[in-house]
Design a protein around this motif. Structure first.
Motif, short mmCIF file in Angstrom:
data_model
loop_
_atom_site.label_atom_id
_atom_site.label_comp_id
_atom_site.label_asym_id
_atom_site.label_seq_id
_atom_site.Cartn_x
_atom_site.Cartn_y
_atom_site.Cartn_z
N VAL A 241 -24.34 -4.31 40.51
CA VAL A 241 -25.10 -3.80 39.36
C VAL A 241 -24.91 -2.28 39.32
O VAL A 241 -25.18 -1.58 40.31
N ILE A 242 -24.41 -1.79 38.20
CA ILE A 242 -24.13 -0.35 38.06
C ILE A 242 -25.18 0.24 37.13
O ILE A 242 -25.21 -0.07 35.92
N HIS A 243 -26.05 1.06 37.71
CA HIS A 243 -27.12 1.67 36.92
C HIS A 243 -26.58 2.96 36.30
O HIS A 243 -26.16 3.89 37.00
N ILE A 244 -26.58 3.00 34.96
CA ILE A 244 -26.01 4.16 34.26
C ILE A 244 -27.07 5.25 34.18
O ILE A 244 -28.07 5.12 33.46
N ASN A 245 -26.85 6.32 34.91
CA ASN A 245 -27.87 7.37 35.02
C ASN A 245 -27.32 8.73 34.55
O ASN A 245 -27.65 9.77 35.10
N LEU A 246 -26.44 8.68 33.52
CA LEU A 246 -25.84 9.93 33.02
C LEU A 246 -26.89 10.67 32.20
O LEU A 246 -27.48 10.09 31.29
N ALA B 26 -26.01 8.63 27.92
CA ALA B 26 -26.50 7.25 27.92
C ALA B 26 -27.76 7.04 28.77
O ALA B 26 -28.63 6.24 28.41
N GLY B 27 -27.88 7.77 29.87
CA GLY B 27 -29.01 7.52 30.79
C GLY B 27 -30.28 8.24 30.42
O GLY B 27 -31.28 8.13 31.13
N GLU B 28 -30.27 9.00 29.32
CA GLU B 28 -31.51 9.67 28.89
C GLU B 28 -32.52 8.63 28.45
O GLU B 28 -32.19 7.71 27.69
N ASN B 29 -33.77 8.80 28.87
CA ASN B 29 -34.83 7.92 28.40
C ASN B 29 -35.03 8.13 26.91
O ASN B 29 -35.13 9.27 26.44
N TRP B 30 -35.05 7.03 26.13
CA TRP B 30 -35.12 7.14 24.67
C TRP B 30 -36.30 8.00 24.20
O TRP B 30 -36.14 8.93 23.41
N HIS B 31 -37.49 7.66 24.66
CA HIS B 31 -38.68 8.35 24.13
C HIS B 31 -38.68 9.83 24.51
O HIS B 31 -39.04 10.69 23.69
N LYS C 166 -33.07 -9.85 43.05
CA LYS C 166 -32.23 -8.90 43.81
C LYS C 166 -30.83 -8.82 43.24
O LYS C 166 -30.29 -9.79 42.73
N ALA C 167 -30.27 -7.61 43.37
CA ALA C 167 -28.85 -7.44 43.07
C ALA C 167 -28.13 -7.48 44.42
O ALA C 167 -28.54 -6.81 45.36
N ARG C 168 -27.07 -8.28 44.50
CA ARG C 168 -26.34 -8.34 45.78
C ARG C 168 -25.80 -6.96 46.15
O ARG C 168 -25.88 -6.53 47.30
N TYR C 169 -25.27 -6.26 45.14
CA TYR C 169 -24.79 -4.89 45.35
C TYR C 169 -25.35 -4.02 44.23
O TYR C 169 -25.48 -4.49 43.09
N PHE C 170 -25.61 -2.76 44.55
CA PHE C 170 -26.24 -1.89 43.54
C PHE C 170 -25.76 -0.45 43.73
O PHE C 170 -25.64 0.03 44.85
N ILE C 171 -25.48 0.21 42.62
CA ILE C 171 -25.17 1.64 42.68
C ILE C 171 -25.65 2.33 41.41
O ILE C 171 -25.59 1.74 40.31
N SER C 172 -26.16 3.55 41.57
CA SER C 172 -26.58 4.33 40.41
C SER C 172 -25.54 5.44 40.22
O SER C 172 -25.22 6.15 41.18
N VAL C 173 -24.99 5.56 39.02
CA VAL C 173 -23.95 6.59 38.80
C VAL C 173 -24.48 7.66 37.85
O VAL C 173 -25.11 7.36 36.84
N SER C 174 -24.23 8.92 38.21
CA SER C 174 -24.72 9.99 37.33
C SER C 174 -23.61 10.86 36.76
O SER C 174 -23.91 11.84 36.06
N THR C 175 -22.35 10.52 37.03
CA THR C 175 -21.25 11.23 36.35
C THR C 175 -20.23 10.19 35.87
O THR C 175 -20.14 9.08 36.41
N LEU C 176 -19.43 10.62 34.90
CA LEU C 176 -18.40 9.74 34.37
C LEU C 176 -17.37 9.42 35.45
O LEU C 176 -16.86 8.30 35.55
N LEU C 177 -17.08 10.42 36.27
CA LEU C 177 -16.10 10.22 37.34
C LEU C 177 -16.58 9.14 38.32
O LEU C 177 -15.81 8.25 38.71
#
Ligand code: EPU
Length: 337
Positions: free
Chosen positions: A64-69, A88-93, A20-31
């Protein structure tokens, strides 16, 4: 923007480890990202990309900051090349497939590598004779201290075998936001010399391969021996292939005349860790719900419900045994958290 509490990371790491992550957020913009980085109530902040190169061994007392750009586009072109920027958040394949749909060449040998674009430069991902650095133009990275964007050109990144400045001199100081790739628009440079690709293309009866054919061949090879993380938890190669001196290799050959090697320089060779692990008898070994993959000994696997600590202990046992038998140290490629 909402910070969640006590979130399982099981679906955020390809090993499928349930911590578990004690705190978690997914971010989809640079701001959003810069705002979260400025939150003073959360002193421990940990960046998470595709989660494909890590072994989680405990609950994380951190935000935990999930980079979803997301996003990929052509930013420049010359007569022969397209310059493509991917977030950065694009899936490689999926990004590799997008390049192939546009007939942009360069990344096809790296088809089906798990993970995201943003973490690809950190360990200079590579497969079948091609590394990220061969097509990497630059990346934009956010300086975590100043919150300013900085550009790293290819030569700034000090790329090496599964290595870069982001694992060494500036470790933890930057967050990669996007990567620019220099890709061929025509007259593609095919890299089909890697043994398995040549034989796969022959098997597919393709004489004049396109970049799409090379991708199909790579996908077929990977699917034939690397476990799909969606079905069996894993992080790809768990260890790096060790680089040893020619003298050390000659000594190894005395006891193991069939030991394979790849030349690195006049004085060094790379020995496949997969061979060392297989020869030490670990290939295909299972220990309850985890073990060593039966088709590629470099890959440790979670068959479901395994603990990160157990996999870590197995990796240490393998390292110790390899050292005892061959007098060679092998280093983990994945990050242990
Ligand atoms: N080998 C064995 N037993 C095994 C596995 C490998 O004996 O169980 C020996 C064989 O001699 C074989 C040689 O190792 O000919 C090389 O094997 P392979 O072509 O599978 O490559 P690798 O060195 O094991 C590296 C990368 C892979 C990448 C392949 C193909 C590293 C740590 N691993 O593996 O990358 O896909 O080459 O280019 O460099 C990853 O990093 O996650 C990864 C999968």
């Amino acid at each position: 923007m909402r910070i969640q509490h006590n979130i399982s990371l099981k679906n955020y790491n390809t090993f499928g480890i349930d911590v578990k992550a004690r705190y978690f957020i997914s971010v989809s913009t640079l701001l959003e990202l810069t705002s979260v980085l400025q939150l003073e109530d959360y002193p421990n902040k940990l960046m998470l990309g595709g989660g494909s190169n890590m072994l989680l061994t405990k609950d994380l007392d951190a935000l935990v900051i999930h980079i979803n750009l997301k996003g990929a586009k052509i930013i420049n072109e010359d007569a022969n090349h397209a310059f493509v920027r991917a977030s950065a958040g694009e899936n490689w394949h999926e990004f590799v497939l997008w390049c192939l749909d546009n007939n942009f060449g360069g990344l096809e040998n790296m088809s089906l590598i798990p993970g995201n674009v943003g973490t690809s430069p950190i360990q200079n991902i590579g497969a079948y004779g091609v590394e990220l650095k061969d097509n990497f133009e630059s990346c934009e990275a956010l300086n975590r201290d100043t919150l300013e964007m900085e550009v790293f050109k290819n030569e700034d990144c000090h790329f090496g075998y599964r290595n870069s400045i982001f694992k060494n001199e500036v470790k933890g100081k930057y967050i990669i936001i996007s990567v620019v790739f220099k890709l061929t628009k025509h007259t593609h440079q095919l890299h089909t010399n890697y043994g398995a690709i040549t034989s796969q293309l022959e098997y597919m009866q393709i004489e004049n391969p396109t970049i799409q054919d090379v991708s199909h061949a790579v996908i077929a090879i990977r699917q034939s021996k690397l476990p799909d993380p969606k079905k069996i938890g894993n992080s790809g190669s768990f260890f790096k292939n060790p680089v040893i001196s020619i003298e050390a290799f000659e000594q190894l050959k005395q006891n193991f005349p069939k030991a394979p090697s790849y030349p690195i320089s006049d004085s060094e060779v790379k020995v496949p860790a997969g061979w060392l692990i297989e020869t030490a008898g670990f290939k295909g070994k299972t220990f309850g719900n985890y073990g060593v993959h039966n088709l590629q000994a470099l890959v440790l696997v979670n068959y479901g419900g395994a603990k990160g600590q157990d996999i870590l202990a197995l990796s240490k046992l393998i390292q110790k045994t390899i050292y005892r038998i061959f007098n060679i140290s092998i280093e983990a490629e994945v990050n242990i958290l």
